[in-house]
Design a protein around this motif. Structure first.
Motif, PDB file in Angstrom:
ATOM      1  N   UNK A  32       0.820  -1.204   0.000  1.00  0.00           N
ATOM      2  CA  UNK A  32       0.000   0.000   0.000  1.00  0.00           C
ATOM      3  C   UNK A  32       0.860   1.262   0.000  1.00  0.00           C
ATOM      4  N   UNK A  33       1.904   1.292   0.842  1.00  0.00           N
ATOM      5  CA  UNK A  33       2.747   2.494   0.906  1.00  0.00           C
ATOM      6  C   UNK A  33       3.417   2.797  -0.432  1.00  0.00           C
ATOM      7  N   UNK A  34       3.870   1.755  -1.125  1.00  0.00           N
ATOM      8  CA  UNK A  34       4.473   1.979  -2.447  1.00  0.00           C
ATOM      9  C   UNK A  34       3.425   2.546  -3.402  1.00  0.00           C
ATOM     10  N   UNK A  35       2.224   2.003  -3.366  1.00  0.00           N
ATOM     11  CA  UNK A  35       1.153   2.515  -4.220  1.00  0.00           C
ATOM     12  C   UNK A  35       0.830   3.964  -3.927  1.00  0.00           C
ATOM     13  N   UNK A  36       0.784   4.325  -2.651  1.00  0.00           N
ATOM     14  CA  UNK A  36       0.504   5.710  -2.260  1.00  0.00           C
ATOM     15  C   UNK A  36       1.604   6.642  -2.780  1.00  0.00           C
TER      16      UNK A  36
END
Length: 156
Positions: A65-69
């Protein structure tokens, strides 16, 4: 304004079709990511707050999720600059905003054949941040006050 008091569209706002709080500008992109598992299938998108239209979408690919954000913010920055626009970006991710400021992703995701494409996108985004300057405000979407960011995938 409590998120329960928002209506669609608010009668006092004529700059958007979305239920936005007064302090949120409609001339903005809201970004968000979704991930099923950690890591897992990840996708991200950007939504134009004036119209509610999805402007970009990427994924799903194996990631976090953090990479996507992070990628969503950089995607929005690059698009805004490419189009010569002046607008704000809203993200509910403090981690991604920090990575953007540092121009560097700090992840424990393993680099494998399944994640290689994602790591290439991360390198491209980090390079873009190092080689471009921008004045686009990147603001924290205050989920507790305003409800979910309009780019949310609604899978919680």
């Amino acid at each position: 304004m409590a998120k329960d008091n928002l209506q669609n569209p608010p009668d006092w706002r004529h700059d958007t079709v979305l239920p936005l709080p007064m302090e949120v500008t409609a001339e903005a992109l809201a970004v968000d990511a979704a991930c099923s598992g950690n890591p897992g299938p990840m996708e991200y998108r950007g939504v134009y707050l004036k119209t509610g239209q999805e402007i970009f979408h990427f994924g799903p690919v194996k990631g976090t999720n953090n990479i996507g954000e992070f990628l969503a913010i950089v995607h929005a920055l690059a698009l805004i600059q490419q189009k010569g626009l002046s607008m704000t970006i809203y993200s509910d991710s403090k981690t991604a905003q920090c990575w953007v400021r540092q121009k560097k992703v700090k992840t424990t995701l393993q680099r494998t054949p399944q994640t290689e494409q994602l790591f290439q996108l991360i390198a491209r985004a980090e390079n873009w941040l190092r080689t471009h300057s921008y004045t686009t405000p990147i603001l924290k979407w205050e989920t507790e006050k305003w409800g979910e960011v309009p780019a949310d995938f609604g899978r919680k």
